[in-house]
Design an enzyme around this catalytic site. Structure first.
Site, PDB file in Angstrom:
ATOM      1  N   ASP A  33      -9.241  -9.369  -0.602  1.00  0.00           N
ATOM      2  CA  ASP A  33      -9.314  -8.521  -1.803  1.00  0.00           C
ATOM      3  C   ASP A  33      -9.298  -9.361  -3.074  1.00  0.00           C
ATOM      4  O   ASP A  33      -9.991  -9.066  -4.041  1.00  0.00           O
ATOM      5  CB  ASP A  33      -8.112  -7.565  -1.861  1.00  0.00           C
ATOM      6  CG  ASP A  33      -8.174  -6.529  -0.756  1.00  0.00           C
ATOM      7  OD1 ASP A  33      -9.105  -6.605   0.078  1.00  0.00           O
ATOM      8  OD2 ASP A  33      -7.288  -5.650  -0.730  1.00  0.00           O
ATOM      9  N   GLU A  35     -10.440 -12.239  -3.616  1.00  0.00           N
ATOM     10  CA  GLU A  35     -11.739 -12.843  -3.884  1.00  0.00           C
ATOM     11  C   GLU A  35     -12.693 -11.771  -4.431  1.00  0.00           C
ATOM     12  O   GLU A  35     -13.455 -12.024  -5.369  1.00  0.00           O
ATOM     13  CB  GLU A  35     -12.299 -13.466  -2.595  1.00  0.00           C
ATOM     14  CG  GLU A  35     -13.633 -14.157  -2.731  1.00  0.00           C
ATOM     15  CD  GLU A  35     -13.605 -15.373  -3.659  1.00  0.00           C
ATOM     16  OE1 GLU A  35     -12.490 -15.839  -3.990  1.00  0.00           O
ATOM     17  OE2 GLU A  35     -14.687 -15.830  -4.064  1.00  0.00           O
ATOM     18  N   ASP A  37     -11.804  -9.163  -6.133  1.00  0.00           N
ATOM     19  CA  ASP A  37     -11.378  -8.927  -7.517  1.00  0.00           C
ATOM     20  C   ASP A  37     -11.921 -10.003  -8.457  1.00  0.00           C
ATOM     21  O   ASP A  37     -12.330  -9.714  -9.577  1.00  0.00           O
ATOM     22  CB  ASP A  37      -9.847  -8.892  -7.620  1.00  0.00           C
ATOM     23  CG  ASP A  37      -9.260  -7.669  -6.911  1.00  0.00           C
ATOM     24  OD1 ASP A  37     -10.038  -6.739  -6.601  1.00  0.00           O
ATOM     25  OD2 ASP A  37      -8.036  -7.654  -6.665  1.00  0.00           O
ATOM     26  N   LYS A 121       2.620   0.604  -5.413  1.00  0.00           N
ATOM     27  CA  LYS A 121       1.209   0.775  -5.063  1.00  0.00           C
ATOM     28  C   LYS A 121       1.074   0.427  -3.581  1.00  0.00           C
ATOM     29  O   LYS A 121       1.097  -0.740  -3.197  1.00  0.00           O
ATOM     30  CB  LYS A 121       0.316  -0.117  -5.915  1.00  0.00           C
ATOM     31  CG  LYS A 121      -1.168   0.137  -5.658  1.00  0.00           C
ATOM     32  CD  LYS A 121      -2.043  -0.538  -6.693  1.00  0.00           C
ATOM     33  CE  LYS A 121      -3.495  -0.130  -6.572  1.00  0.00           C
ATOM     34  NZ  LYS A 121      -4.092  -0.491  -5.284  1.00  0.00           N
ATOM     35  N   CYS A 438       1.930 -25.513  28.965  1.00  0.00           N
ATOM     36  CA  CYS A 438       2.265 -26.832  29.488  1.00  0.00           C
ATOM     37  C   CYS A 438       3.073 -26.603  30.759  1.00  0.00           C
ATOM     38  O   CYS A 438       3.970 -25.762  30.791  1.00  0.00           O
ATOM     39  CB  CYS A 438       3.089 -27.585  28.453  1.00  0.00           C
ATOM     40  SG  CYS A 438       4.097 -28.896  29.162  1.00  0.00           S
ATOM     41  N   CYS A 444       9.276 -31.468  29.638  1.00  0.00           N
ATOM     42  CA  CYS A 444       8.516 -31.605  28.395  1.00  0.00           C
ATOM     43  C   CYS A 444       9.475 -31.596  27.200  1.00  0.00           C
ATOM     44  O   CYS A 444      10.195 -30.627  26.988  1.00  0.00           O
ATOM     45  CB  CYS A 444       7.510 -30.462  28.265  1.00  0.00           C
ATOM     46  SG  CYS A 444       6.686 -30.421  26.666  1.00  0.00           S
TER      47      CYS A 444
HETATM   48  S1  IVH Z   1      -2.341   7.218  -8.435  1.00  0.00           S
HETATM   49  C1  IVH Z   1      -5.548   9.285 -10.911  1.00  0.00           C
HETATM   50  N1  IVH Z   1      -0.303   6.111  -7.190  1.00  0.00           N
HETATM   51  O1  IVH Z   1      -4.461   2.876  -5.424  1.00  0.00           O
HETATM   52  C2  IVH Z   1      -4.569   8.381 -10.289  1.00  0.00           C
HETATM   53  N2  IVH Z   1      -2.499   5.505  -6.516  1.00  0.00           N
HETATM   54  O2  IVH Z   1      -7.027   2.968  -7.644  1.00  0.00           O
HETATM   55  C3  IVH Z   1      -4.763   8.286  -8.835  1.00  0.00           C
HETATM   56  N3  IVH Z   1      -2.558   3.934  -4.639  1.00  0.00           N
HETATM   57  O3  IVH Z   1      -6.957   3.922  -3.799  1.00  0.00           O
HETATM   58  C4  IVH Z   1      -4.052   7.184  -8.138  1.00  0.00           C
HETATM   59  N4  IVH Z   1      -0.386   3.753  -4.370  1.00  0.00           N
HETATM   60  O4  IVH Z   1      -5.001   5.319  -3.072  1.00  0.00           O
HETATM   61  C5  IVH Z   1      -1.646   6.179  -7.284  1.00  0.00           C
HETATM   62  N5  IVH Z   1       1.592   5.232  -6.147  1.00  0.00           N
HETATM   63  C6  IVH Z   1       0.259   5.324  -6.249  1.00  0.00           C
HETATM   64  C7  IVH Z   1      -0.598   4.604  -5.403  1.00  0.00           C
HETATM   65  C8  IVH Z   1      -1.979   4.711  -5.570  1.00  0.00           C
HETATM   66  C9  IVH Z   1      -1.556   3.366  -3.916  1.00  0.00           C
HETATM   67  C10 IVH Z   1      -3.979   3.659  -4.385  1.00  0.00           C
HETATM   68  C11 IVH Z   1      -4.861   4.860  -4.363  1.00  0.00           C
HETATM   69  C12 IVH Z   1      -6.177   4.370  -4.868  1.00  0.00           C
HETATM   70  C13 IVH Z   1      -5.794   3.178  -5.681  1.00  0.00           C
HETATM   71  C14 IVH Z   1      -5.891   3.510  -7.139  1.00  0.00           C
END
Ligand code: IVH
Length: 685
Positions: A33, A35, A37, A121, A438, A444
């Site tokens: 990911d 890379e 990004d 996240k 082995c 060993c």
């Molecule tokens: S909010 C409109 N909260 O991250 C806002 N997203 O680009 C909608 N994700 O693929 C997203 N944890 O699935 C939100 N606590 C969290 C999250 C989360 C993971 C993921 C989501 C999406 C990407 C957001």
């Protein structure tokens, strides 16, 4: 120059398009990911300088992902958008977001800090769950944000972890709204992922690159029976369409409400004030990251008040009121410089990647496991390749794959050595097996070293100070060839070793002496029988109560033990069928290694030196947990009480003992430390 840049932009668009397909459509990415990004940001930068080159289908302009054939398309009632990502340091990232929010809301410097809901996240797959009248009627992936895939069948099998939650409820608790769409992330816990890959490896099947891919692959699996075998979990973090349910005024109240409906909501979230609060949350969760049972790739900040969210609104693909703030990636690309062979305790040969050092998952990694030859071949990894390294939590770093198209010419395929690099014995692969081993056994030195390290481990015999360096010295100097020889070490032999002073030698001897008082569980685990981990050792100790009964148990009797299957039973039988292994047990016992035994299911006839005595435990003991101490005391016939009274015979006190110790002194009750307790138990003979 500028045509070069235009060229590069086109190339980046093609590359990003290709890699997005690999990621979103096939769940089989070729580059990390991080890379992706980097490429994305490079394109963004070019397009910012030359808006005229921006094409409508540029990956920067849309949410990528498309419906896989075989799934019915689902048009989202409310589009599923993504969020802007900050990769900056914790302060700059949070401050930039807070400053943007304040500017958009036209707050001046005097205005109080904005309140944010901060959460994790989760690194999984976004899912929309549609509940009508409280019943789950449809589940869909994000797809391109407008249209996703109907994965209802597969999502129904998301059970989470018994005891740890994470299951998707088929019916919501509480008020039955006409429609509530819950949005969240389906993910795979790290332990579930490791177990799944271990299973795949044992069967010689393809392993998954990371929990995210394993989860995405399972959700988008056309056969729901296969999906059902993949252990998935879920966290809710937002809403889609809602009818007939009054929306809470804040995001934090929304999450509380979702939790009250029986949906899994992650406990690691907070309501914080201003940029300073965001920075603090980012830092706190960063420190927690490795210890979490699942992968996160950052934290998410959301303006808490819904009215303010509405005022902020959206720009093309992203809401202005939310941002993701990333942590260092857990996967990176680097150069594979060489492959070395490591010989483990059971003789297993593990190819270890020697890497161009790379910063991944928060540390610099220069070695990573390649598991075995089969996997190395399947991944097609060769020296000189650019490989993807993953390091998540406290799992050992591993090479999860190679980046295609970056191989230098004429690199030979890697071969397993035919003889052990440590002892020269023949290397064999069991029929139908995957691992090379082995055949040197305890001849060993590499196996001997690993066996000693395992034996001395904290969860085994707990011999502090017997680490890598000392074990190398003991084995290389020829002082130690077998486990029991550890207990024949004396001051003279030890101090003859380089860099070993009288004091550390005496310390080690003391540790060795106190390790002799142990439990059957620890002893069994310490022996290092293949497939007998700590919990199996505990089950065996509980079931048989005495080592002799275990050593003589038939396969059938072993199979009666909780969680012991044919593979484990056979491994135990094979181990004790070997005369030299029985000798090791005898010699250890002769050296004074001892533990309380009981009679398994039949009446307990072991000596009961503590019969009729009441003991009280307080504080932290240096080498055993309170439960272990309690089990030992009870096995010796004693009782463990919660408070000190005149009826108490002994108080066993460890570090930071409190009022119970004072009470013991006051009443004149005998006070013991751990060594004293062991001596008392040792009276069992
Ligand atoms: S909010 C409109 N909260 O991250 C806002 N997203 O680009 C909608 N994700 O693929 C997203 N944890 O699935 C939100 N606590 C969290 C999250 C989360 C993971 C993921 C989501 C999406 C990407 C957001």
């Amino acid at each position: 120059m500028s045509t070069d840049t235009a060229h590069r932009a086109a190339e980046l668009r093609a590359l990003l398009h290709y890699h997005a397909q690999r990621y979103y459509v096939h769940d089989a990415p070729e580059i990390p990911d991080a890379e992706y990004d980097r490429l994305f940001q490079e394109l963004q930068a070019i397009e910012a300088a030359h808006p005229e080159w921006r094409t409508p289908d540029s990956p920067t302009q849309r949410v990528i992902g498309q419906v896989l054939e075989g799934f019915a398309p689902v048009r989202h009632a409310v589009p599923m958008l993504s969020i802007r990502t900050e990769t900056d340091t914790e302060a700059t990232g949070a401050e930039a977001f807070d400053a943007r929010v304040r500017r958009e809301l036209e707050l001046d410097e005097q205005a109080p800090p904005v309140e944010y809901a901060a959460e994790l996240k989760f690194d999984g797959l976004a899912i929309n769950l549609r509940y009508e009248q409280g019943v789950l009627v449809q589940a869909a992936t994000r797809g391109d944000g407008e249209t996703g895939e109907d994965v209802t069948q597969n999502i129904r099998t998301v059970r989470g972890r018994p005891g740890a939650g994470g299951g998707i409820p088929l019916r919501l608790q509480g008020p039955e709204a006409a429609v509530i769409e819950v949005r969240g992330e389906v993910y795979m816990r790290r332990d579930d992922f490791e177990a799944l890959n271990e299973r795949q490896r044992e069967r010689g099947d393809k392993t998954f690159v990371n929990p995210r891919n394993a989860a995405a692959g399972a959700v988008r699996q056309l056969d729901p029976a296969i999906a059902a075998q993949r252990p998935l979990s879920f966290f809710a973090y937002g809403l889609g369409e809602v009818q007939g349910w009054p929306l809470p005024a804040t995001h934090s109240a929304l999450l509380d409400a979702l939790a009250a409906m029986g949906l899994p909501v992650c406990e690691h979230r907070a309501v914080v004030q201003g940029a300073a609060g965001l920075v603090q949350f980012h830092r706190a969760m960063g420190a927690l990251r490795d210890a979490l049972p699942f992968d996160i790739d950052g934290v998410v900040y959301k303006v808490n008040r819904r009215d303010l969210q509405q005022r902020l609104g959206f720009v093309t693909r992203e809401p202005r009121w939310a941002v993701a703030h990333k942590y260092p990636a857990q996967e990176q690309m680097t150069l594979l410089r060489g492959i070395e062979i490591q010989v483990g305790r059971t003789g297993k040969l593990t190819p270890v990647a020697k890497l161009e050092p790379v910063f991944v998952g928060g540390t610099t990694v220069s070695n990573a496991t390649l598991h075995n030859l089969f996997e190395l071949r399947r991944k097609g990894v060769r020296i000189g390749d650019t490989v993807i390294v993953r390091r998540a939590g406290d799992v050992i770093p591993e090479v999860v794959g190679r980046v295609p198209g970056l191989r230098p010419q004429y690199v030979p395929n890697f071969r397993m050595p035919r003889s052990c690099p440590a002892c020269g014995s023949a290397v064999l692969r069991e029929k139908g097996g995957i691992d090379h081993r082995c055949t040197g056994g305890l001849f060993c030195p590499a196996q001997r070293k690993q066996a000693l390290l395992h034996f001395a481990g904290r969860r085994a015999m707990d011999i502090e100070g017997l680490g890598d360096k000392l074990v190398d010295q003991l084995v290389d100097s020829g002082l130690i060839r077998t486990l029991p020889e550890l207990y024949t070490l004396g001051l003279a032999k030890l101090t003859a070793l380089e860099r070993m002073g009288g004091k550390s030698a005496q310390n080690l001897l003391d540790r060795l002496a106190s390790s002799k008082h142990t439990t059957l569980t620890r002893f069994l685990y310490a022996l290092g029988i293949r497939h007998v981990g700590e919990s199996t050792a505990r089950d065996l100790a509980r079931h048989f109560g005495a080592i002799d009964r275990l050593m003589d148990a038939s396969l059938e009797q072993l199979l009666e033990v909780n969680d012991v299957g044919p593979v484990v039973a056979r491994s135990i039988r094979t181990f004790f069928d070997q005369a030299h292994n029985r000798e090791v047990v005898e010699q250890l016992r002769a050296a004074g290694v001892q533990w309380p035994e009981h009679d398994g299911t039949v009446a307990d006839t072991s000596p009961k030196p503590l019969a009729g005595q009441t003991l009280v435990l307080t504080g932290t003991l240096p080498s055993m947990s309170r439960d272990e101490a309690k089990a030992l005391i009870e096995a010796a016939g004693g009782k463990v009480a919660g408070s000190v009274s005149k009826k108490t015979q002994f108080v066993v006190a460890g570090a930071e003992a409190g009022s119970k110790l004072d009470k013991a002194r006051e009443l004149g009750v005998a006070i013991l430390d751990e060594a004293g307790l062991k001596a008392l138990l040792g009276a069992a003979g």
